[in-house]
Design an enzyme around this catalytic site. Sequence first.
Site, short mmCIF file in Angstrom:
data_model
loop_
_atom_site.label_atom_id
_atom_site.label_comp_id
_atom_site.label_asym_id
_atom_site.label_seq_id
_atom_site.Cartn_x
_atom_site.Cartn_y
_atom_site.Cartn_z
N PHE A 56 0.81 -1.22 0.00
CA PHE A 56 0.00 0.00 0.00
C PHE A 56 0.84 1.26 0.00
CE2 PHE A 56 0.93 -0.11 4.52
CZ PHE A 56 0.79 1.19 4.97
N LYS A 57 2.07 1.17 0.45
CA LYS A 57 2.90 2.36 0.56
C LYS A 57 3.31 2.91 -0.79
CE LYS A 57 4.19 1.02 5.18
NZ LYS A 57 5.21 0.71 6.18
N ASP A 58 3.17 2.12 -1.85
CA ASP A 58 3.43 2.64 -3.20
C ASP A 58 2.49 3.80 -3.53
OD1 ASP A 58 5.50 0.84 -3.99
OD2 ASP A 58 4.00 -0.71 -4.34
#
Length: 546
Positions: free
Chosen positions: A121-123
């Site tokens: 999700f950090k992308d």
Amino acid sequence: MQPPLPSQRYLSTRGGSYDLPFEEVVLKGLASDGGLFIPEEIPSITQRWGKQWLKWPYKELAVRIFSLYISQEDIPPYDLHQIVEKSYSSFRSPVVTPLVTLDEEKRLHLLELFHGETFAFKDVALQFLGNLLEYFLVRRNGDRPENEREHLTIIGATSGDTGSAAIYGLRRKRDLSIMIMFPGGGKVSEIQEAQMTTVLDENVHSISVADGSFDTCQDFVKALFGDADINRTHKLGAVNSINWARILAQITYYFHAYSTLTKSKDFKEGDKVSFVVPTGNFGDILAGYFAKEMGLPIRLVCAVNENDILHRFWQSGYYEKKPVHGQEANGGFVEDGVKAHADGVSSNFERLLWFLAFQDSREPTVEARRKATGERVKTWLHELKSNGGFGVEPAILKAAKVDFESERVSDAETLATIKDVFQTKSTCPAVKTSEGTRGTVSNGGYILDPHTAIGVAAAKRSIARAEKGTHHIALATAHPAKFSKAVEKALGEEEGFVFENILPEELVGIKDLPRRVTEVRREDGLEGLRKLIRERVPAVGERLQA
């Protein structure tokens, strides 16, 4: 050009900085007083957009939300559109963050956030942040020759996914270097470590803290930001979720998921919606809090593993590293488990504390309330550092429970949830047609990573006590291939499960690629890190060697 809105100007949670523009906040990362940046006001979308936002695709929705927090003086509208397009064009799903249904009867859904370059999700935030940083620096430097250009050194700590996502977001970016520290000794998964250490671009530096934890790495980062010596020669920036731009980027997918849900056949006007968020450093769920405060009609469930400092806060009103105050505070920080969340102290919780304290303040003016709130937060954080914890007043805890509930999920329950969901062999068409990334469905069963399993387990508990008909959206924060040991431990004996079959083609063979990594130890301390930075990264005014 209209003057900036209050939501487009920023202050520090500890009261030392006010009225800062978005560009300065992004480039600084951390306030000079040690606090975190927040907007002076959270904007409301109800009157601005009506129901129009329900029709906007992801990228348009992102531009609209970002525009409420970024003035046209900071980034003109055309440029902002270009940055958003560049940030999300590489995502494998055409809708960026698709919503799939896991259990129609229970109204349980998954928000898949792992369709970016590093399958986490950090992308979503770090692709945006990388492009923002490059945009601001290139604009500042203009046509200056290489040896006169302003250069930013990004310093970050990671328990796994942040590091690889940050590296992929900033690799090859002009006028930028990135140095990521991660705990060694197998404290990040093999895939996560390979993603960080196999990127060989000259501006990327992976640092293994051999005998440290995530908190050790985070302490190193904070020490570097506060070190006058290194800041004399290098301009430092933050890429962890202490950087406000990361929180901002994540707000979008709460709105987009809610919008997608309202278009489904099972949603009726007035249906209640809860988002269940696997939580470590509190950044992801904090974005949900901003979405709610902006007008999104949702409730938030904070789902944690055995590193349960946040759950104990919601049970007892005490935020402490080790349980001290009563039965409700039982639990405690566990440094290792099934490689889900290894964050001990949650940095972004400071931001929520500020808003809770501000709402509780009875000072006569906004300026006085802000000052008093900053002092209150500073006192709490000092107690955390000096005494290992602090307690809040009953009114603060009561306010925190208005928007949040919490659940603690053990490692055993996490593994059991992975197994249970896989065995269910869901018949929901949406699960089978999620576009973009191979490996989440095998032999008819959906495969969860341990982060997401924590969210699903917490969601099932919330469903049992929620009002009938409530929809629950659990955030699927990483692809299961990133956590091979946990997934194989849960499913290794299941018929039809072969781990190699869920490995996306982009990750095949990554552990065998050449690597570049530097090992340091806690005893090297701040002096050792200073030396390393000066050896690897150009100082202000030095020519960047190709």
